[in-house]
Write a protein that holds these residues in place. Structure first.
Motif, mmCIF file in Angstrom:
data_model
loop_
_atom_site.group_PDB
_atom_site.id
_atom_site.type_symbol
_atom_site.label_atom_id
_atom_site.label_comp_id
_atom_site.label_asym_id
_atom_site.label_seq_id
_atom_site.Cartn_x
_atom_site.Cartn_y
_atom_site.Cartn_z
ATOM 1 N N MET A 1 -4.480 8.589 -18.966
ATOM 2 C CA MET A 1 -4.809 8.459 -17.570
ATOM 3 C C MET A 1 -6.080 9.252 -17.295
ATOM 4 O O MET A 1 -6.179 10.417 -17.625
ATOM 5 C CB MET A 1 -3.646 8.995 -16.726
ATOM 6 N N ALA A 2 -6.995 8.571 -16.649
ATOM 7 C CA ALA A 2 -8.259 9.217 -16.276
ATOM 8 C C ALA A 2 -8.469 9.066 -14.777
ATOM 9 O O ALA A 2 -8.218 8.012 -14.207
ATOM 10 C CB ALA A 2 -9.415 8.570 -17.026
ATOM 11 N N ILE A 3 -8.922 10.138 -14.137
ATOM 12 C CA ILE A 3 -9.235 10.088 -12.704
ATOM 13 C C ILE A 3 -10.567 9.351 -12.568
ATOM 14 O O ILE A 3 -11.573 9.758 -13.144
ATOM 15 C CB ILE A 3 -9.326 11.492 -12.101
ATOM 16 N N ILE A 4 -10.545 8.241 -11.813
ATOM 17 C CA ILE A 4 -11.775 7.464 -11.661
ATOM 18 C C ILE A 4 -12.422 7.660 -10.293
ATOM 19 O O ILE A 4 -13.573 7.295 -10.092
ATOM 20 C CB ILE A 4 -11.534 5.959 -11.919
ATOM 21 N N LYS A 5 -11.659 8.264 -9.351
ATOM 22 C CA LYS A 5 -12.230 8.546 -8.035
ATOM 23 C C LYS A 5 -11.372 9.604 -7.362
ATOM 24 O O LYS A 5 -10.168 9.663 -7.563
ATOM 25 C CB LYS A 5 -12.245 7.273 -7.182
ATOM 26 N N GLN A 6 -12.017 10.438 -6.594
ATOM 27 C CA GLN A 6 -11.290 11.391 -5.761
ATOM 28 C C GLN A 6 -12.021 11.519 -4.441
ATOM 29 O O GLN A 6 -13.243 11.399 -4.374
ATOM 30 C CB GLN A 6 -11.140 12.741 -6.441
ATOM 31 N N PHE A 7 -11.243 11.700 -3.373
ATOM 32 C CA PHE A 7 -11.830 11.853 -2.049
ATOM 33 C C PHE A 7 -10.842 12.571 -1.148
ATOM 34 O O PHE A 7 -9.666 12.703 -1.470
ATOM 35 C CB PHE A 7 -12.248 10.503 -1.450
ATOM 36 N N ARG A 8 -11.337 13.024 -0.023
ATOM 37 C CA ARG A 8 -10.500 13.731 0.945
ATOM 38 C C ARG A 8 -10.210 12.782 2.105
ATOM 39 O O ARG A 8 -11.112 12.202 2.704
ATOM 40 C CB ARG A 8 -11.201 14.983 1.449
ATOM 41 N N ALA A 9 -8.934 12.606 2.430
ATOM 42 C CA ALA A 9 -8.514 11.753 3.539
ATOM 43 C C ALA A 9 -8.831 12.434 4.870
ATOM 44 O O ALA A 9 -9.098 13.637 4.916
ATOM 45 C CB ALA A 9 -7.015 11.464 3.432
ATOM 46 N N SER A 10 -8.768 11.669 5.939
ATOM 47 C CA SER A 10 -9.102 12.212 7.257
ATOM 48 C C SER A 10 -8.156 13.335 7.680
ATOM 49 O O SER A 10 -8.528 14.173 8.493
ATOM 50 C CB SER A 10 -9.092 11.099 8.304
ATOM 51 N N ASN A 11 -6.960 13.372 7.107
ATOM 52 C CA ASN A 11 -6.020 14.444 7.449
ATOM 53 C C ASN A 11 -6.180 15.668 6.555
ATOM 54 O O ASN A 11 -5.419 16.617 6.639
ATOM 55 C CB ASN A 11 -4.579 13.943 7.382
ATOM 56 N N GLY A 12 -7.168 15.640 5.656
ATOM 57 C CA GLY A 12 -7.462 16.783 4.794
ATOM 58 C C GLY A 12 -6.847 16.717 3.403
ATOM 59 O O GLY A 12 -7.165 17.540 2.552
ATOM 60 N N ALA A 13 -5.982 15.745 3.166
ATOM 61 C CA ALA A 13 -5.330 15.628 1.854
ATOM 62 C C ALA A 13 -6.335 15.131 0.812
ATOM 63 O O ALA A 13 -7.169 14.273 1.090
ATOM 64 C CB ALA A 13 -4.155 14.671 1.932
ATOM 65 N N MET A 14 -6.249 15.688 -0.398
ATOM 66 C CA MET A 14 -7.084 15.206 -1.497
ATOM 67 C C MET A 14 -6.374 14.015 -2.150
ATOM 68 O O MET A 14 -5.180 14.070 -2.431
ATOM 69 C CB MET A 14 -7.302 16.290 -2.545
ATOM 70 N N ILE A 15 -7.121 12.957 -2.371
ATOM 71 C CA ILE A 15 -6.605 11.739 -2.992
ATOM 72 C C ILE A 15 -7.266 11.588 -4.357
ATOM 73 O O ILE A 15 -8.492 11.647 -4.473
ATOM 74 C CB ILE A 15 -6.918 10.492 -2.140
ATOM 75 N N TYR A 16 -6.463 11.401 -5.386
ATOM 76 C CA TYR A 16 -6.956 11.187 -6.740
ATOM 77 C C TYR A 16 -6.514 9.804 -7.192
ATOM 78 O O TYR A 16 -5.332 9.479 -7.124
ATOM 79 C CB TYR A 16 -6.397 12.241 -7.699
ATOM 80 N N VAL A 17 -7.469 9.001 -7.639
ATOM 81 C CA VAL A 17 -7.177 7.649 -8.102
ATOM 82 C C VAL A 17 -7.347 7.636 -9.612
ATOM 83 O O VAL A 17 -8.400 8.026 -10.126
ATOM 84 C CB VAL A 17 -8.127 6.621 -7.440
ATOM 85 N N ASP A 18 -6.297 7.184 -10.312
ATOM 86 C CA ASP A 18 -6.408 7.116 -11.768
ATOM 87 C C ASP A 18 -6.485 5.663 -12.222
ATOM 88 O O ASP A 18 -6.289 4.737 -11.442
ATOM 89 C CB ASP A 18 -5.252 7.860 -12.450
ATOM 90 N N ASP A 19 -6.754 5.470 -13.493
ATOM 91 C CA ASP A 19 -6.963 4.130 -14.030
ATOM 92 C C ASP A 19 -5.685 3.490 -14.575
ATOM 93 O O ASP A 19 -5.742 2.419 -15.174
ATOM 94 C CB ASP A 19 -8.038 4.154 -15.119
ATOM 95 N N SER A 20 -4.525 4.075 -14.347
ATOM 96 C CA SER A 20 -3.306 3.556 -14.958
ATOM 97 C C SER A 20 -2.946 2.148 -14.489
ATOM 98 O O SER A 20 -2.300 1.404 -15.226
ATOM 99 C CB SER A 20 -2.131 4.505 -14.701
ATOM 100 N N SER A 21 -3.358 1.768 -13.288
ATOM 101 C CA SER A 21 -3.017 0.430 -12.804
ATOM 102 C C SER A 21 -3.985 -0.649 -13.273
ATOM 103 O O SER A 21 -3.706 -1.832 -13.105
ATOM 104 C CB SER A 21 -2.951 0.421 -11.281
ATOM 105 N N ILE A 22 -5.112 -0.262 -13.862
ATOM 106 C CA ILE A 22 -6.077 -1.269 -14.310
ATOM 107 C C ILE A 22 -6.377 -1.202 -15.809
ATOM 108 O O ILE A 22 -6.989 -2.117 -16.357
ATOM 109 C CB ILE A 22 -7.403 -1.178 -13.522
#
Length: 64
Positions: A1-22
């Protein structure tokens, strides 16, 4: 699993997107998934427009 994107949501939570679904998905399957997203977005847009038109008509009828 590799993190392909990360960003901060409007509520301040950090979101990490990994490549496991693709990972390992064929081009054909990816094209099918993209088409499904487009079809769903189109359906949502059409339904929103129908609701907007109905609300506009109701507002006009109430004003009469």
């Amino acid at each position: 699993m590799a993190i392909i994107k990360q960003f901060r949501a409007s509520n301040g939570a950090m979101i990490y997107v990994d490549d496991s679904s693709i990972r390992g998905v064929s081009k054909e399957e990816m094209a099918r998934r993209k088409q499904l997203v487009l079809d769903t977005a189109r359906e949502i847009a059409i339904n929103n427009e129908i609701r907007r038109i109905k609300a506009e008509r109701e507002k006009q009828n109430a004003a009469e």
